[in-house]
Structure formats: C-alpha cells, structure tokens
Design a protein around this motif. Structure first.
Motif, PDB file in Angstrom:
ATOM      1  N   GLN A 110      -4.565   4.869  -9.364  1.00 19.08           N
ATOM      2  CA  GLN A 110      -5.754   4.041  -9.576  1.00 19.08           C
ATOM      3  C   GLN A 110      -5.370   2.574  -9.763  1.00 19.08           C
ATOM      4  O   GLN A 110      -6.036   1.687  -9.225  1.00 19.08           O
ATOM      5  CB  GLN A 110      -6.515   4.552 -10.808  1.00 19.08           C
ATOM      6  CG  GLN A 110      -7.899   3.918 -10.960  1.00 19.08           C
ATOM      7  CD  GLN A 110      -8.622   4.435 -12.200  1.00 19.08           C
ATOM      8  OE1 GLN A 110      -8.075   5.259 -12.938  1.00 19.08           O
ATOM      9  NE2 GLN A 110      -9.834   3.948 -12.430  1.00 19.08           N
ATOM     10  N   SER A 111      -4.313   2.324 -10.502  1.00 21.72           N
ATOM     11  CA  SER A 111      -3.917   0.934 -10.742  1.00 21.72           C
ATOM     12  C   SER A 111      -3.460   0.262  -9.453  1.00 21.72           C
ATOM     13  O   SER A 111      -3.518  -0.958  -9.330  1.00 21.72           O
ATOM     14  CB  SER A 111      -2.802   0.882 -11.779  1.00 21.72           C
ATOM     15  OG  SER A 111      -1.559   1.241 -11.201  1.00 21.72           O
ATOM     16  N   ALA A 112      -2.981   1.059  -8.521  1.00 19.25           N
ATOM     17  CA  ALA A 112      -2.526   0.495  -7.242  1.00 19.25           C
ATOM     18  C   ALA A 112      -3.602   0.563  -6.173  1.00 19.25           C
ATOM     19  O   ALA A 112      -3.433  -0.002  -5.083  1.00 19.25           O
ATOM     20  CB  ALA A 112      -1.274   1.231  -6.770  1.00 19.25           C
ATOM     21  N   ARG A 120      -2.245  -2.647   4.707  1.00 20.60           N
ATOM     22  CA  ARG A 120      -1.489  -1.438   4.952  1.00 20.60           C
ATOM     23  C   ARG A 120      -0.002  -1.786   4.918  1.00 20.60           C
ATOM     24  O   ARG A 120       0.425  -2.768   5.508  1.00 20.60           O
ATOM     25  CB  ARG A 120      -1.884  -0.864   6.323  1.00 20.60           C
ATOM     26  CG  ARG A 120      -1.229   0.452   6.659  1.00 20.60           C
ATOM     27  CD  ARG A 120      -1.577   0.808   8.098  1.00 20.60           C
ATOM     28  NE  ARG A 120      -0.870   1.997   8.546  1.00 20.60           N
ATOM     29  CZ  ARG A 120      -1.301   3.222   8.350  1.00 20.60           C
ATOM     30  NH1 ARG A 120      -2.425   3.424   7.718  1.00 20.60           N
ATOM     31  NH2 ARG A 120      -0.598   4.252   8.802  1.00 20.60           N
ATOM     32  N   GLY A 121       0.779  -0.999   4.262  1.00 26.70           N
ATOM     33  CA  GLY A 121       2.212  -1.220   4.242  1.00 26.70           C
ATOM     34  C   GLY A 121       2.758  -1.681   2.909  1.00 26.70           C
ATOM     35  O   GLY A 121       3.966  -1.665   2.717  1.00 26.70           O
ATOM     36  N   ASP A 122       1.902  -2.085   1.991  1.00 28.18           N
ATOM     37  CA  ASP A 122       2.429  -2.520   0.695  1.00 28.18           C
ATOM     38  C   ASP A 122       1.966  -1.633  -0.440  1.00 28.18           C
ATOM     39  O   ASP A 122       1.948  -2.056  -1.589  1.00 28.18           O
ATOM     40  CB  ASP A 122       2.046  -3.976   0.423  1.00 28.18           C
ATOM     41  CG  ASP A 122       0.546  -4.162   0.372  1.00 28.18           C
ATOM     42  OD1 ASP A 122      -0.159  -3.266   0.876  1.00 28.18           O
ATOM     43  OD2 ASP A 122       0.080  -5.164  -0.188  1.00 28.18           O
ATOM     44  N   ALA A 123       1.613  -0.401  -0.105  1.00 22.25           N
ATOM     45  CA  ALA A 123       1.207   0.528  -1.157  1.00 22.25           C
ATOM     46  C   ALA A 123       2.349   0.758  -2.138  1.00 22.25           C
ATOM     47  O   ALA A 123       2.138   0.852  -3.352  1.00 22.25           O
ATOM     48  CB  ALA A 123       0.753   1.856  -0.554  1.00 22.25           C
ATOM     49  N   ARG A 124       3.536   0.839  -1.598  1.00 21.05           N
ATOM     50  CA  ARG A 124       4.692   1.059  -2.469  1.00 21.05           C
ATOM     51  C   ARG A 124       4.848  -0.075  -3.484  1.00 21.05           C
ATOM     52  O   ARG A 124       5.046   0.156  -4.679  1.00 21.05           O
ATOM     53  CB  ARG A 124       5.966   1.176  -1.614  1.00 21.05           C
ATOM     54  CG  ARG A 124       7.201   1.471  -2.420  1.00 21.05           C
ATOM     55  CD  ARG A 124       8.457   1.391  -1.560  1.00 21.05           C
ATOM     56  NE  ARG A 124       9.598   0.971  -2.347  1.00 21.05           N
ATOM     57  CZ  ARG A 124      10.421   1.801  -2.964  1.00 21.05           C
ATOM     58  NH1 ARG A 124      10.224   3.089  -2.868  1.00 21.05           N
ATOM     59  NH2 ARG A 124      11.425   1.356  -3.682  1.00 21.05           N
ATOM     60  N   GLY A 151      -1.781  10.916  -1.999  1.00 23.93           N
ATOM     61  CA  GLY A 151      -1.041  11.046  -0.746  1.00 23.93           C
ATOM     62  C   GLY A 151      -0.049   9.913  -0.572  1.00 23.93           C
ATOM     63  O   GLY A 151       1.111  10.128  -0.195  1.00 23.93           O
ATOM     64  N   ALA A 152      -0.515   8.698  -0.845  1.00 23.74           N
ATOM     65  CA  ALA A 152       0.367   7.539  -0.719  1.00 23.74           C
ATOM     66  C   ALA A 152       1.486   7.596  -1.745  1.00 23.74           C
ATOM     67  O   ALA A 152       2.644   7.296  -1.437  1.00 23.74           O
ATOM     68  CB  ALA A 152      -0.440   6.260  -0.878  1.00 23.74           C
ATOM     69  N   PHE A 153       1.119   7.992  -2.961  1.00 22.78           N
ATOM     70  CA  PHE A 153       2.124   8.039  -4.022  1.00 22.78           C
ATOM     71  C   PHE A 153       3.288   8.934  -3.626  1.00 22.78           C
ATOM     72  O   PHE A 153       4.451   8.502  -3.605  1.00 22.78           O
ATOM     73  CB  PHE A 153       1.496   8.533  -5.330  1.00 22.78           C
ATOM     74  CG  PHE A 153       2.452   8.516  -6.499  1.00 22.78           C
ATOM     75  CD1 PHE A 153       2.483   7.445  -7.371  1.00 22.78           C
ATOM     76  CD2 PHE A 153       3.322   9.578  -6.718  1.00 22.78           C
ATOM     77  CE1 PHE A 153       3.357   7.425  -8.446  1.00 22.78           C
ATOM     78  CE2 PHE A 153       4.202   9.560  -7.786  1.00 22.78           C
ATOM     79  CZ  PHE A 153       4.224   8.489  -8.644  1.00 22.78           C
ATOM     80  N   PHE A 154       2.954  10.179  -3.248  1.00 27.01           N
ATOM     81  CA  PHE A 154       4.029  11.134  -2.983  1.00 27.01           C
ATOM     82  C   PHE A 154       4.622  10.957  -1.591  1.00 27.01           C
ATOM     83  O   PHE A 154       5.595  11.634  -1.257  1.00 27.01           O
ATOM     84  CB  PHE A 154       3.535  12.561  -3.217  1.00 27.01           C
ATOM     85  CG  PHE A 154       3.419  12.909  -4.671  1.00 27.01           C
ATOM     86  CD1 PHE A 154       4.546  13.172  -5.420  1.00 27.01           C
ATOM     87  CD2 PHE A 154       2.183  12.935  -5.297  1.00 27.01           C
ATOM     88  CE1 PHE A 154       4.456  13.482  -6.768  1.00 27.01           C
ATOM     89  CE2 PHE A 154       2.078  13.236  -6.648  1.00 27.01           C
ATOM     90  CZ  PHE A 154       3.217  13.508  -7.391  1.00 27.01           C
TER      91      PHE A 154
END
Lengths: 234, 234
Positions: free
Chosen positions: B41-43, B11-15, B48-51
DNA sequence: CAGAACATACCATACGGTTGGTATATAGTT
DNA sequence: AACTATATACCAACCGTATGGTATGTTCTG
C-alpha cells in the motif's frame, strides 16, 4: 509428607512466569514477533491463563514494562555502587556496575524497555509510556549523585544534570544496538568506556579513580549457567 | 502529446517505491509489525509486484538495509562536513551535521538499520548482517578524519580510532531510542551535544570551535513539508 | 512476439482473542 | 468436623481474521 507435592509449577504464579518469560522472549525476538503462544509456552501455561491475567497482548506489554521497572530498580537499589562516600565515585561506580552487567548472551543483558520502545513507539502509546517511565525513572535516580558531584567539584557546567543522566542511558541503549548487530557484548562495553572517560573529563579527574570493578550481580534473565565463576587458571 | 501520459506511477520503479515505502513504514511500525500489505500500500503496488521483486519479506528487509546504505552514504559523501581543512573540524562538523538531521517526525530522522537490528538480530541473520554492514560501514568512514586529528593534535590516547567511530553511532542510536520514548527529538540532540563535548575534550579544544551549524540537507524520508525554511523573525 | 513487469484472485496457516468448563482455595454454616 | 457456596486460577477447544506466499492472468516494452 506435605500434601500437594505436585512437581508442576505452583498454582498462582502463572502471571509472574508469564512476565518473566516475556522479559526473555521479547528481548530475543522483539515484541511484535513474539506471539501469545510463544509467551504461553515460555511460561508453561495455556492461553486461558494468559487472557485471564491480561486482557490483551498489549496489556502484557505494559505489565512487562512495569515488571521490568520494579525488578531492575530493586537490583539497582541494593547494588554496591552506592557505597562510596564521594558522589562522583558513586557515579563512576554506577557506570562500572552497568559495564559489568554486560555479559553472556545478548538477550541476557539488553534492555527490555529499550527494545520495546523502538518497536511500539508509534503504534502502542500505552506500552511506550510505560517504557519511557522505566527509562527516565531510572535515569532520574542518578541525578542526585551527579548534582552532588558537580557541587563538590565546583563545576560550572554548560550541561544540565538531567541531560547527563539521560545521556548515560542513551549510551547504554546505543551500545546494546551495536552489540546486537554483531552479537559481541564488547561493542557495548566499549561505549560505556567512552562514557566513563567523558564523565571523568567533565569532572576533571584522572583515568585511575575508582577501579573497583564491581562484581556482576543478578540481572533479569532466565537462570543460565554463568561460566567462569572463578577466574581462569592461567 | 506524449503517449503513456498515465498519471499513475511509472512502470519499472515499483521496486524502488517499495524500498522507499519500506524505509518509512518500517521506521514507524517496526519490521515485524509491518505487513507485506502495508508495504504494498505504501508503494502503491499489489502483492504480485512485491513478490516479483522480492522472494520473501525477509529478502525485502535485506534489500531495504542495502538501499539504506547506498542512499545514506551518498548523502554523507556529498555533505558539507568534509570541507574544513582541519581533520578535527571535520569530525566536529560531522557531528553537527548529524545533529541537524534530527528534526521533524520521529520516523523521518531515525535510523532504519538500527531499528531493524533491534528486532531481527536473533531471528533473521541475513537482515542483521546487512544492517551491521550499514552501521559499521558508515562508522568506518569517520576513521580517517579521527586518525588524522589524533596525529595533528598529538594525542597519545587510551582509546582506538575504531572504537570512537563506533561510539558516535552508539550515541546516535541511543539518542533515537530516547527520542522515540517521548516523541521529542531534543532528547537525541541532547546526547549528540554530550558527544560533541566529549570529542572536544578528547582533543583538548575549547567549546567554541566550528560552530557552522550546517544546514539540514535531504535525509531519507518521504517528502514532508519542512516548516521554517527561513529563520524565525525575532 | 517474447519476456519483463506488473495485477488479480486465491490458499493454508498462524495469529489474537473467546467460550465454556474444571480444579483449587477460602469462608461461612450447621 | 463435615458440607456447601463462591470466587480464583487456570485448561482445552474453538473462531474469525490477517498474514505470508502462490498461481495465473494481463499489459507494456523492446
């Protein structure tokens, strides 16, 4: 008074107008970002006409690449850079001719097939192959002059004729990218200058051979008023 | 046993994972053809995380260009081509280093910001400017060595240091296009070879200076097994 | 427990493509 | 010369889906 004086575009050339519109719109927005509606609007036709002439959007991409090949090779075939008797002069005149084409808005002088190659190289093999045929087919037209120049100047080179021909296209394509990054065509011309200096160095000729500065001829772009058809008055 | 032994990504490195995924997917498919779902998908995340991290798809484009600038400039800063004492040697070592990076699948060695520039130069100025900053910022890192080499070799040149630095990037970008057209990285390396020959010619040094052939270091691409970590046995 | 960092479900629209129809040109027949 | 048959070259309206983006809920962390 002839019959059928309709001002609207002639019946029968929707396909050509679609290809011409595609040439300009795709160079502006790229292939993927250009919708079929965009293409129809630029050609002044409806989707019915589009899908009558092209089974799919990708099919138009292939046709646009082939259209580009045909129109540009006609321009290059009749261009004045073939005139010099010395083959090296012809090569340098070609590069000077290419440099002269770089002017105006970005979409007017950049290369359609180079742009499309970047986008579709991994997802649309048919378009990519048509673009590759255009790029390398044009590069191949330079090979005879390069080869003749190499013989005439007695160059025993560690480079191949084919690779130098391809390199000229690489420099042009790369120059277009830098120009797009800033909107400044000077960045593309600048790289062509380095290329010209390189070719002169390869054949060991000074910097002042062949400075004809061939006038810019018509290059595939929608008719836009070309400013400064006369030199500035100062 | 540590708590939170979840195998799933931290958690925390989605960006960061989104930016890394964008780097690879966009180099494959291009920016416009890459959907937000593709990026998620690649990440391995959801929209939700993206935006949450990026207000819009274009904002990710800008962030990806900046991410590219930061990661690549870190690589170049610690690369071995700075080692030689002679400034011209450093310039040539840089080009050799760049040549060594061209290997593997197309999306592994091509330039993200060059690709994006081609697509969005006319429609997304924010992305284009971020890409331009990356390209010209990197080019500028070559200028001190070029300038030092010019002084040391007493070259009174008809070219500027800045233009030569930019030209190296143009050749690389153009080589990438030719490589994409056929899938063959040799076409890109070939143009770098011509560029190296050009630089040697500018400084009037023979063809056999600095043949270190710097080993390929890590370049921004998803970890792919690199074949032939040992030289062939013949 | 508050806020950061996600996930889930949903929405309006734009997109590539299809369907059915129509105007025009051409060829053949009488 | 008039009439019909037919294929070409388009137009207008529609369709299912993919897309960028949102609204709301949930989980983890300090």
């Amino acid at each position: 008074m002839p019959r059928s004086t309709k001002q609207s575009p002639e019946r029968g050339d929707a396909r050509t107008r679609l290809l011409e519109g595609a040439r300009d719109v795709i160079r502006r927005k790229g292939f993927a970002a250009t919708s079929v509606d965009d293409l129809c609007q630029s050609a002044g036709v409806t989707k019915g006409a589009f899908f009558y002439h092209f089974n799919t959007k990708d099919a138009l991409g292939v046709a646009a690449a082939n259209f580009w090949s045909e129109t540009t090779s006609a321009i290059f075939a009749s261009a004045p850079y073939h005139e010099p008797d010395d083959p090296l002069e012809r090569v340098l005149a070609y590069l000077d001719f290419r440099k002269g084409l770089i002017d105006g808005e970005t979409f007017e002088y950049t290369c359609l097939v180079g742009t499309m190659t970047q986008e579709v190289h991994d997802s649309a093999p048919a378009i990519r192959d048509a673009c590759a045929a255009s790029i390398f087919g044009h590069a191949a037209t330079l090979e005879t002059d390069i080869e003749a120049a190499r013989k005439q100047h007695n160059i025993d080179a560690d480079w191949t004729v084919e690779s130098l021909a391809r390199h000229t296209q690489a420099v042009l394509q790369g120059g277009f990218i830098l120009a797009k990054a800033t909107g400044d065509p000077d960045l593309a011309r600048e790289s062509v200058d380095h290329l010209i200096r390189y070719v002169r160095g390869l054949f060991r000729v000074g910097p002042n051979t062949s400075e004809t500065n061939y006038e810019k001829s018509s290059w595939p772009a929608s008719k836009s008023p070309r400013k400064r058809s006369l030199p500035p008055s100062n």
